[in-house]
Design an enzyme around this catalytic site. Sequence first.
Site, PDB file in Angstrom:
ATOM      1  N   SER A  24       0.837  -1.210   0.000  1.00  0.00           N
ATOM      2  CA  SER A  24       0.000   0.000   0.000  1.00  0.00           C
ATOM      3  C   SER A  24       0.869   1.256   0.000  1.00  0.00           C
ATOM      4  O   SER A  24       0.619   2.213  -0.741  1.00  0.00           O
ATOM      5  CB  SER A  24      -0.887   0.031   1.243  1.00  0.00           C
ATOM      6  OG  SER A  24      -1.831  -0.994   1.185  1.00  0.00           O
ATOM      7  N   ARG A 124     -13.142  -6.691 -11.729  1.00  0.00           N
ATOM      8  CA  ARG A 124     -13.417  -6.060 -10.423  1.00  0.00           C
ATOM      9  C   ARG A 124     -14.201  -4.756 -10.582  1.00  0.00           C
ATOM     10  O   ARG A 124     -14.033  -4.037 -11.557  1.00  0.00           O
ATOM     11  CB  ARG A 124     -12.091  -5.820  -9.680  1.00  0.00           C
ATOM     12  CG  ARG A 124     -11.382  -7.133  -9.380  1.00  0.00           C
ATOM     13  CD  ARG A 124     -10.097  -6.944  -8.633  1.00  0.00           C
ATOM     14  NE  ARG A 124     -10.320  -6.418  -7.295  1.00  0.00           N
ATOM     15  CZ  ARG A 124      -9.351  -6.066  -6.464  1.00  0.00           C
ATOM     16  NH1 ARG A 124      -8.084  -6.169  -6.849  1.00  0.00           N
ATOM     17  NH2 ARG A 124      -9.627  -5.600  -5.274  1.00  0.00           N
ATOM     18  N   SER A 169     -13.448   1.490   2.398  1.00  0.00           N
ATOM     19  CA  SER A 169     -12.405   1.268   1.394  1.00  0.00           C
ATOM     20  C   SER A 169     -11.373   2.387   1.380  1.00  0.00           C
ATOM     21  O   SER A 169     -11.684   3.540   1.072  1.00  0.00           O
ATOM     22  CB  SER A 169     -13.034   1.146   0.001  1.00  0.00           C
ATOM     23  OG  SER A 169     -12.016   1.220  -0.977  1.00  0.00           O
ATOM     24  N   GLN A 171      -9.026   2.501  -0.719  1.00  0.00           N
ATOM     25  CA  GLN A 171      -8.777   2.846  -2.120  1.00  0.00           C
ATOM     26  C   GLN A 171      -9.731   3.954  -2.566  1.00  0.00           C
ATOM     27  O   GLN A 171      -9.321   4.901  -3.247  1.00  0.00           O
ATOM     28  CB  GLN A 171      -8.955   1.612  -3.001  1.00  0.00           C
ATOM     29  CG  GLN A 171      -7.908   0.545  -2.731  1.00  0.00           C
ATOM     30  CD  GLN A 171      -8.131  -0.731  -3.515  1.00  0.00           C
ATOM     31  OE1 GLN A 171      -9.148  -0.877  -4.199  1.00  0.00           O
ATOM     32  NE2 GLN A 171      -7.205  -1.654  -3.425  1.00  0.00           N
ATOM     33  N   ASP A 321      -7.119  -8.049   4.094  1.00  0.00           N
ATOM     34  CA  ASP A 321      -6.393  -8.963   3.193  1.00  0.00           C
ATOM     35  C   ASP A 321      -5.927 -10.236   3.903  1.00  0.00           C
ATOM     36  O   ASP A 321      -5.326 -11.112   3.267  1.00  0.00           O
ATOM     37  CB  ASP A 321      -5.172  -8.243   2.596  1.00  0.00           C
ATOM     38  CG  ASP A 321      -5.599  -7.123   1.648  1.00  0.00           C
ATOM     39  OD1 ASP A 321      -6.694  -7.232   1.059  1.00  0.00           O
ATOM     40  OD2 ASP A 321      -4.851  -6.138   1.519  1.00  0.00           O
TER      41      ASP A 321
HETATM   42  C1  S3P Z   1      -5.651  -1.182  -0.081  1.00  0.00           C
HETATM   43  C2  S3P Z   1      -6.924  -1.198   0.412  1.00  0.00           C
HETATM   44  C3  S3P Z   1      -7.726  -2.425   0.559  1.00  0.00           C
HETATM   45  C4  S3P Z   1      -6.865  -3.682   0.447  1.00  0.00           C
HETATM   46  C5  S3P Z   1      -5.886  -3.590  -0.684  1.00  0.00           C
HETATM   47  C6  S3P Z   1      -4.948  -2.415  -0.471  1.00  0.00           C
HETATM   48  C7  S3P Z   1      -4.945   0.116  -0.190  1.00  0.00           C
HETATM   49  O1  S3P Z   1      -8.699  -2.447  -0.473  1.00  0.00           O
HETATM   50  O2  S3P Z   1      -7.684  -4.827   0.284  1.00  0.00           O
HETATM   51  O3  S3P Z   1      -5.115  -4.771  -0.787  1.00  0.00           O
HETATM   52  O4  S3P Z   1      -3.717   0.112  -0.364  1.00  0.00           O
HETATM   53  O5  S3P Z   1      -5.612   1.159  -0.098  1.00  0.00           O
HETATM   54  P1  S3P Z   1     -10.122  -1.687  -0.312  1.00  0.00           P
HETATM   55  O6  S3P Z   1      -9.881  -0.235  -0.324  1.00  0.00           O
HETATM   56  O7  S3P Z   1     -10.926  -2.150  -1.493  1.00  0.00           O
HETATM   57  O8  S3P Z   1     -10.693  -2.185   0.985  1.00  0.00           O
END
Ligand code: S3P
Length: 439
Positions: A24, A124, A169, A171, A321
Amino acid sequence: MQSGAIAHPSTQLSGIITAPGDKSISHRAIILGALANGQTEVTGLLRGADILSTIGAMTSLGAKIAENEDGSWTVDGCGDKGLNSPDDIVDCGNAGTGVRLIMGAAAAYRITAKFTGDESLRSRPMARVLDPLRDMGASVKSAKGDRLPLTIASNGELSPVDYTPPHASAQVKSAILLAGLKSEGVTTVREKRLTRDHTENMLRAFGAEVKTRAKDDGQIVSIEGPIALHGTRVNVPGDPSSAAFAIVAALIVPGSSIHIENVMMNPTRTGLFETLAEMGADIRTDNFRKSGGEVIADLHVRHSNLRGVTVPPQRAPSMIDEYPILAVAAAFAKGDTVMNGIDELRVKESDRISATVELLRRNGVDVTESADGMRVRGGAVTGGAKVKSFHDHRIAMSALILGLAAQNPVEIDDASMIATSFPDFFDLMASLGANIETS
Ligand code: S3P
């Protein structure tokens, strides 16, 4: 190219390893470095396939990114000049974090960019990021269902939003904050549940003011644009999500005692450690220190007699994860482990609930699947099956770790995806004495 692997029952894992760079944080270091004025130096970057995809994408949008002889990376950011429209389609490979954050960042500029990815990424959902970007004024051309490939066209004059994501999320939060950097006014994200806060922390390190206020189980995050970022030094700490595989291996292989150095202990990422502690895991943490703005520590893990627990659903974002590898630990525990409120796992690199259930069941574990979770009944794990990794790095590694402690070897059809997040997985596991063969 597909290549299989087989994990044999092993004994007494021991030794010292260093956790690989956090995925991340590595994505964010490259993306923010590419947006910033001046140079960013990144040490400890994860050299995984996902990060190489992000490096390729940000290069095609105008940044200059180079690996140095000592393994560090230099990013010459686009800064005030801004990102440019790429000549070609931007292929983000398997990287969900990469594509979602980059689409947000790119939408802030006057740009037309077409994004795609591998088969898993193309399946996705992208609406979770595209909806708020559309609210901000970006135009998106995509096939029905808002999947990749898709084109983002922006006039570079987005309006700020006040947005409450329907899913927990990081992300989505990050994509909105990055899109908001160039908008005039306050962009706000209201999180019902706190998710990993690396974007907020790193934006601050690049000179942005980010306001956060705790609210119930979540938080309100806001930035006031326009904001110019300034290049900085980023030292990427070790990834707790990758360390998780070695930790669980040591917990379930009798006689094991291992040390893992450089593990990030950010509380938005350590839900697995809390859960394993509740299960009776012998994990000692020491040498707490700061690195790259994050607290890191060294972990000492010994084989433990685990017991089943019920994982509180509100803990899910801090271990999102880690459920597949937790399910592997649960298979060796006494009693049932219940994991609910994790329907988000169905839209990860694979449907991780059904992929985990399939891998456990085929290896003799009693497990029940529900719409939003699973229940694993611990007991004897016969192993002996060949399982599908579903193009998912974490499913592939979870299956191999299961094989180290099962009664018979466990084989996976394809190990190539492991390089996505943990390119040194086989070497590090071998250094601990794990008997895993690749073919
Ligand atoms: C991540 C957020 C998570 C995680 C992904 C990495 C990130 O996803 O599952 O492996 O780096 O922001 P989501 O935002 O969909 O929960």
